[in-house]
Design an enzyme around this catalytic site. Structure first.
Site, PDB file in Angstrom:
ATOM      1  N   HIS A 179      -0.350  -3.396  -9.756  1.00  0.00           N
ATOM      2  CA  HIS A 179       0.217  -1.758  -9.162  1.00  0.00           C
ATOM      3  C   HIS A 179       1.703  -1.484  -8.639  1.00  0.00           C
ATOM      4  CE1 HIS A 179      -0.882   1.756  -6.776  1.00  0.00           C
ATOM      5  NE2 HIS A 179      -2.128   1.992  -7.639  1.00  0.00           N
ATOM      6  N   GLU A 311      -2.481   0.914 -15.137  1.00  0.00           N
ATOM      7  CA  GLU A 311      -3.069   0.224 -13.760  1.00  0.00           C
ATOM      8  C   GLU A 311      -4.021  -0.360 -15.498  1.00  0.00           C
ATOM      9  OE1 GLU A 311      -4.503   1.734 -10.371  1.00  0.00           O
ATOM     10  OE2 GLU A 311      -3.120   3.267 -10.011  1.00  0.00           O
TER      11      GLU A 311
END
Length: 346
Positions: A179, A311
């Site tokens: 992330h 992501e």
């Protein structure tokens, strides 16, 4: 190429340690054992200036309350699970609801908030940091004990490889991502609206009013979600679009149109270019819409859209448990995903 380490804090009696990988070209990657988190990626611009291109905290103890998951490994599930409800092999499971009535990013105490075991590995052609974590049966509501290994590797081709491998002793769901929030201008001199983004994705998943994923898959054709030819992030972000209005920008899964996902991000002023390749089926593109509080930035006007997330992962679990099967892993099976980031200048 070399690896160094430094104690940077303490958590529940365990040392917080930052590991630093550096290649022969001066690329520097920082990783902390809390959350298997990337703390910095330092790369040169076209003029030879080395600057950080990911969001991170100078004070590493701030990662202990890293509510926006800057740089962390997300698991067992990245993205959202609608209402936090799962049914696996006829058994109902209620996951931790850590965002209103939704489960997101593995729960309040997901992989991002755990201390991982670490081993440094130096080889002829690369240096690596290997991190391991065991998630016990019932953790955050998930079934099965999951053994997870994450490997970050840096070589002299200026490539950072993020490799994940996981197994379970009981049928469960696994969907792991990193992330990191990127800004290629270097040290966050500019926001990300003038960054060019190209993604080989021909479909996207609409979201619901609360940000959860719907059951639908729609084409990107003639929509603001078409990045196949490349465009600046700011070119369409303020256009009238019901989907953009729901998220106040981009916060949507994009489904790759090939077995290999390909993403390019570049910024003209610095000349920095990043190419991402992955064997994941999708990427969630988040345009940093809601940076308002508790960020590493001191100026409020710099918090909004100062960085973006890409992501790489399976499709999230949507309404009526749509796309759940994409993340089902059974005993004896191995979950393996690789995402590679190549840094260059243009």
């Amino acid at each position: 190429m070399r690896i160094s380490k430094e104690k940077v804090g303490i958590f529940n009696g365990t040392d917080l340690v930052e590991y630093t990988m550096e290649n022969d070209n001066g690329i520097v990657i920082g990783i902390i054992n809390f959350g298997a988190t990337i703390t910095k990626i330092i790369t040169p611009d076209r003029y030879g200036n080395f600057e950080n291109i990911v969001v991170g905290f100078e004070d590493k103890n701030k990662y202990l309350k890293n509510f926006l998951h800057f740089g962390s490994v997300i698991g067992r599930i990245s993205g959202r699970v609608y209402k936090g409800k799962l049914t696996i092999d006829g058994v109902n499971y209620n996951l931790d609801l850590n965002l209103n009535d939704t489960h997101i990013h593995g729960g309040k105490s997901g992989f991002h908030s755990r201390v991982w075991d670490v081993e440094s590995i130096s080889e002829k052609d690369k240096v690596s940091i290997e991190l391991k974590y065991t998630s016990l049966d019932g953790e955050e509501g998930f079934p099965g004990t999951v053994e997870t290994k994450v490997m970050y590797s840096l070589n002299n081709e200026n490539e950072l490889e993020f490799k994940v491998k996981a197994t379970t002793d009981k049928t469960t769901v696994i969907n792991i991502t990193n992330h990191s929030y990127f800004n290629l201008s270097g040290d966050f001199k500019e926001n990300i609206l003038n960054h060019y983004l190209k993604i080989n994705a021909d479909r996207f998943l609409p979201i619901l009013k609360n940000g959860d994923i719907s059951e639908k898959i729609e084409t990107v054709e003639n929509t603001v979600f078409d990045f196949r030819k490349g465009k600046t992030i700011g070119s369409d972000i303020d256009k009238r679009s019901e989907q953009l209005a729901l998220a106040d920008g981009y916060d949507h899964p994009l489904l790759f149109d090939d077995k290999d996902g390909k993403i390019e991000l570049w910024e003209n002023n610095s000349g920095r270019h990043m190419k991402i390749t992955t064997n994941n089926e999708a990427v969630i593109f988040y345009s940093g819409n809601c940076f308002m509080k508790k960020t590493p930035f001191s100026k409020k006007d710099k918090n909004r859209r100062i960085a973006l997330c890409l992501e790489t992962q399976n499709l999230p679990i949507g309404k009526n448990q749509a796309f759940k099967e994409n993340s089902i892993i059974r005993k004896g099976e191995v979950y393996e995903r690789t995402t590679k980031y190549k840094f260059s200048v243009i």
